[in-house]
Write a protein that holds these residues in place. Structure first.
Motif, PDB file in Angstrom:
ATOM      1  N   PHE A 125      -1.287  23.775  65.428  1.00 36.27           N
ATOM      2  CA  PHE A 125      -0.351  24.851  65.570  1.00 36.27           C
ATOM      3  C   PHE A 125      -0.793  26.015  64.081  1.00 36.27           C
ATOM      4  CE2 PHE A 125       3.316  26.655  64.367  1.00 36.27           C
ATOM      5  CZ  PHE A 125       3.258  28.433  64.999  1.00 36.27           C
ATOM      6  N   ILE A 126      -0.765  24.720  63.488  1.00 32.99           N
ATOM      7  CA  ILE A 126      -1.250  26.198  61.718  1.00 32.99           C
ATOM      8  C   ILE A 126      -2.971  26.168  62.175  1.00 32.99           C
ATOM      9  CG2 ILE A 126      -1.846  25.821  59.854  1.00 32.99           C
ATOM     10  CD1 ILE A 126       0.238  23.391  59.444  1.00 32.99           C
ATOM     11  N   ASP A 127      -3.703  26.008  62.815  1.00 34.61           N
ATOM     12  CA  ASP A 127      -5.007  26.324  63.422  1.00 34.61           C
ATOM     13  C   ASP A 127      -5.038  27.726  63.836  1.00 34.61           C
ATOM     14  OD1 ASP A 127      -6.653  24.537  61.294  1.00 34.61           O
ATOM     15  OD2 ASP A 127      -6.410  22.830  62.815  1.00 34.61           O
ATOM     16  N   PHE A 128      -3.916  27.684  65.079  1.00 39.44           N
ATOM     17  CA  PHE A 128      -3.398  29.021  65.859  1.00 39.44           C
ATOM     18  C   PHE A 128      -3.172  29.598  64.667  1.00 39.44           C
ATOM     19  CE2 PHE A 128      -0.567  30.723  69.369  1.00 39.44           C
ATOM     20  CZ  PHE A 128      -2.125  31.633  70.187  1.00 39.44           C
ATOM     21  N   ALA A 129      -2.279  29.785  63.814  1.00 39.52           N
ATOM     22  CA  ALA A 129      -1.769  30.828  63.467  1.00 39.52           C
ATOM     23  C   ALA A 129      -2.384  31.596  62.560  1.00 39.52           C
ATOM     24  CB  ALA A 129      -0.179  30.911  63.014  1.00 39.52           C
ATOM     25  N   HIS A 130      -3.707  30.729  62.262  1.00 37.38           N
ATOM     26  CA  HIS A 130      -4.302  31.173  61.421  1.00 37.38           C
ATOM     27  C   HIS A 130      -5.206  31.718  62.206  1.00 37.38           C
ATOM     28  CE1 HIS A 130      -7.362  31.166  57.985  1.00 37.38           C
ATOM     29  NE2 HIS A 130      -7.965  30.500  58.420  1.00 37.38           N
ATOM     30  N   ILE A 143      14.050  20.192  66.346  1.00 38.89           N
ATOM     31  CA  ILE A 143      15.144  20.148  67.111  1.00 38.89           C
ATOM     32  C   ILE A 143      14.638  19.305  67.535  1.00 38.89           C
ATOM     33  CG2 ILE A 143      15.584  22.764  66.937  1.00 38.89           C
ATOM     34  CD1 ILE A 143      14.317  23.037  69.935  1.00 38.89           C
ATOM     35  N   LYS A 144      15.377  18.821  68.980  1.00 34.28           N
ATOM     36  CA  LYS A 144      15.739  17.481  69.285  1.00 34.28           C
ATOM     37  C   LYS A 144      15.366  17.917  70.964  1.00 34.28           C
ATOM     38  CE  LYS A 144      17.935  13.374  71.585  1.00 34.28           C
ATOM     39  NZ  LYS A 144      18.386  12.419  71.607  1.00 34.28           N
ATOM     40  N   ASP A 145      13.999  17.685  71.524  1.00 32.46           N
ATOM     41  CA  ASP A 145      13.983  18.559  73.023  1.00 32.46           C
ATOM     42  C   ASP A 145      12.616  17.899  73.449  1.00 32.46           C
ATOM     43  OD1 ASP A 145      13.574  19.590  75.400  1.00 32.46           O
ATOM     44  OD2 ASP A 145      13.027  21.920  73.771  1.00 32.46           O
ATOM     45  N   PHE A 146      12.370  17.712  75.007  1.00 32.90           N
ATOM     46  CA  PHE A 146      11.955  17.401  76.026  1.00 32.90           C
ATOM     47  C   PHE A 146      10.817  16.774  75.014  1.00 32.90           C
ATOM     48  CE2 PHE A 146       8.175  17.403  78.954  1.00 32.90           C
ATOM     49  CZ  PHE A 146       9.129  15.766  79.605  1.00 32.90           C
ATOM     50  N   GLY A 147       9.781  15.547  74.805  1.00 31.61           N
ATOM     51  CA  GLY A 147       8.615  15.600  74.699  1.00 31.61           C
ATOM     52  C   GLY A 147       8.277  15.789  72.881  1.00 31.61           C
ATOM     53  N   LEU A 148       9.251  15.712  72.355  1.00 28.74           N
ATOM     54  CA  LEU A 148       9.060  15.811  70.995  1.00 28.74           C
ATOM     55  C   LEU A 148       9.737  14.931  70.553  1.00 28.74           C
ATOM     56  CD1 LEU A 148      10.250  20.020  70.346  1.00 28.74           C
ATOM     57  CD2 LEU A 148       8.064  19.671  70.562  1.00 28.74           C
ATOM     58  N   ASP A 149       9.256  15.025  69.400  1.00 30.85           N
ATOM     59  CA  ASP A 149       9.863  13.496  68.142  1.00 30.85           C
ATOM     60  C   ASP A 149      11.651  13.721  68.306  1.00 30.85           C
ATOM     61  OD1 ASP A 149       8.778  11.462  66.013  1.00 30.85           O
ATOM     62  OD2 ASP A 149      10.877  13.214  64.812  1.00 30.85           O
ATOM     63  N   GLN A 171       1.964  18.048  75.116  1.00 30.65           N
ATOM     64  CA  GLN A 171       0.639  17.203  74.346  1.00 30.65           C
ATOM     65  C   GLN A 171      -0.155  17.742  74.275  1.00 30.65           C
ATOM     66  OE1 GLN A 171       2.914  14.810  75.696  1.00 30.65           O
ATOM     67  NE2 GLN A 171       4.132  14.908  74.433  1.00 30.65           N
ATOM     68  N   ARG A 172      -0.176  19.230  74.187  1.00 34.09           N
ATOM     69  CA  ARG A 172      -1.154  20.147  74.574  1.00 34.09           C
ATOM     70  C   ARG A 172      -1.526  20.326  72.705  1.00 34.09           C
ATOM     71  NH1 ARG A 172      -2.726  22.698  79.383  1.00 34.09           N
ATOM     72  NH2 ARG A 172      -4.799  22.931  78.193  1.00 34.09           N
ATOM     73  N   MET A 173      -1.333  20.807  71.648  1.00 31.99           N
ATOM     74  CA  MET A 173      -0.104  20.658  70.621  1.00 31.99           C
ATOM     75  C   MET A 173      -0.292  20.462  69.640  1.00 31.99           C
ATOM     76  SD  MET A 173       0.059  25.365  69.339  1.00 31.99           S
ATOM     77  CE  MET A 173      -2.144  25.109  70.039  1.00 31.99           C
ATOM     78  N   ASP A 174       0.069  19.950  68.702  1.00 37.54           N
ATOM     79  CA  ASP A 174       0.180  19.548  67.629  1.00 37.54           C
ATOM     80  C   ASP A 174       0.200  20.247  65.891  1.00 37.54           C
ATOM     81  OD1 ASP A 174      -1.754  19.007  66.144  1.00 37.54           O
ATOM     82  OD2 ASP A 174      -2.014  16.833  65.860  1.00 37.54           O
ATOM     83  N   ILE A 175       1.345  19.914  65.390  1.00 45.34           N
ATOM     84  CA  ILE A 175       1.457  20.850  64.094  1.00 45.34           C
ATOM     85  C   ILE A 175      -0.025  21.114  63.356  1.00 45.34           C
ATOM     86  CG2 ILE A 175       1.791  19.022  62.311  1.00 45.34           C
ATOM     87  CD1 ILE A 175       3.415  22.765  62.340  1.00 45.34           C
ATOM     88  N   LEU A 176      -0.770  20.193  63.241  1.00 48.20           N
ATOM     89  CA  LEU A 176      -1.977  20.917  62.330  1.00 48.20           C
ATOM     90  C   LEU A 176      -2.706  21.960  63.288  1.00 48.20           C
ATOM     91  CD1 LEU A 176      -2.996  17.076  60.895  1.00 48.20           C
ATOM     92  CD2 LEU A 176      -1.276  19.173  59.681  1.00 48.20           C
ATOM     93  N   TRP A 191       3.727  23.896  74.788  1.00 52.98           N
ATOM     94  CA  TRP A 191       2.523  23.474  74.614  1.00 52.98           C
ATOM     95  C   TRP A 191       2.476  22.108  73.430  1.00 52.98           C
ATOM     96  CZ3 TRP A 191      -2.934  25.101  74.387  1.00 52.98           C
ATOM     97  CH2 TRP A 191      -3.349  26.328  75.220  1.00 52.98           C
ATOM     98  N   PHE A 192       3.444  22.248  72.603  1.00 49.10           N
ATOM     99  CA  PHE A 192       4.309  21.161  72.006  1.00 49.10           C
ATOM    100  C   PHE A 192       4.938  20.091  73.008  1.00 49.10           C
ATOM    101  CE2 PHE A 192       4.126  23.400  68.303  1.00 49.10           C
ATOM    102  CZ  PHE A 192       3.181  22.946  67.161  1.00 49.10           C
TER     103      PHE A 192
END
Length: 72
Positions: free
Chosen positions: A24-29, A41-47, A17-22, A13-14
């Motif tokens: 994700f926090i909502d999802f965990a909540h 970590i450095k990975d495809f599609g991530l910062d 670009q289907r999810m960002d950290i904010l 999802w990250f």
């Protein structure tokens, strides 16, 4: 025991670009998790430097802190 959710569990999802950290926090909540673990970590599609965190800009980190504080 407390239960947390790690960003790696939603890595596709990250990366797509289907999810960002904010979101994700909502999802965990919504799942009633007690916390989150953010994989940097450095990975495809991530910062390149900050992975799922997205950035170390003070305003971005403040938004994350506010959301985490809101959810306790």
């Amino acid at each position: 025991m407390k239960i947390g959710l790690e960003t790696e569990s939603m890595h596709l999802w990250f990366q797509n670009q289907r999810m960002d950290i904010l979101g994700f926090i909502d999802f965990a909540h919504e799942l009633k998790c007690d916390g989150v673990m953010i994989n940097i970590i450095k990975d495809f599609g991530l910062d390149e430097e900050w992975g799922c965190l997205g950035s170390d800009e003070p305003s971005h980190l403040q938004k994350i802190k506010q959301k985490l504080d809101e959810y306790g």
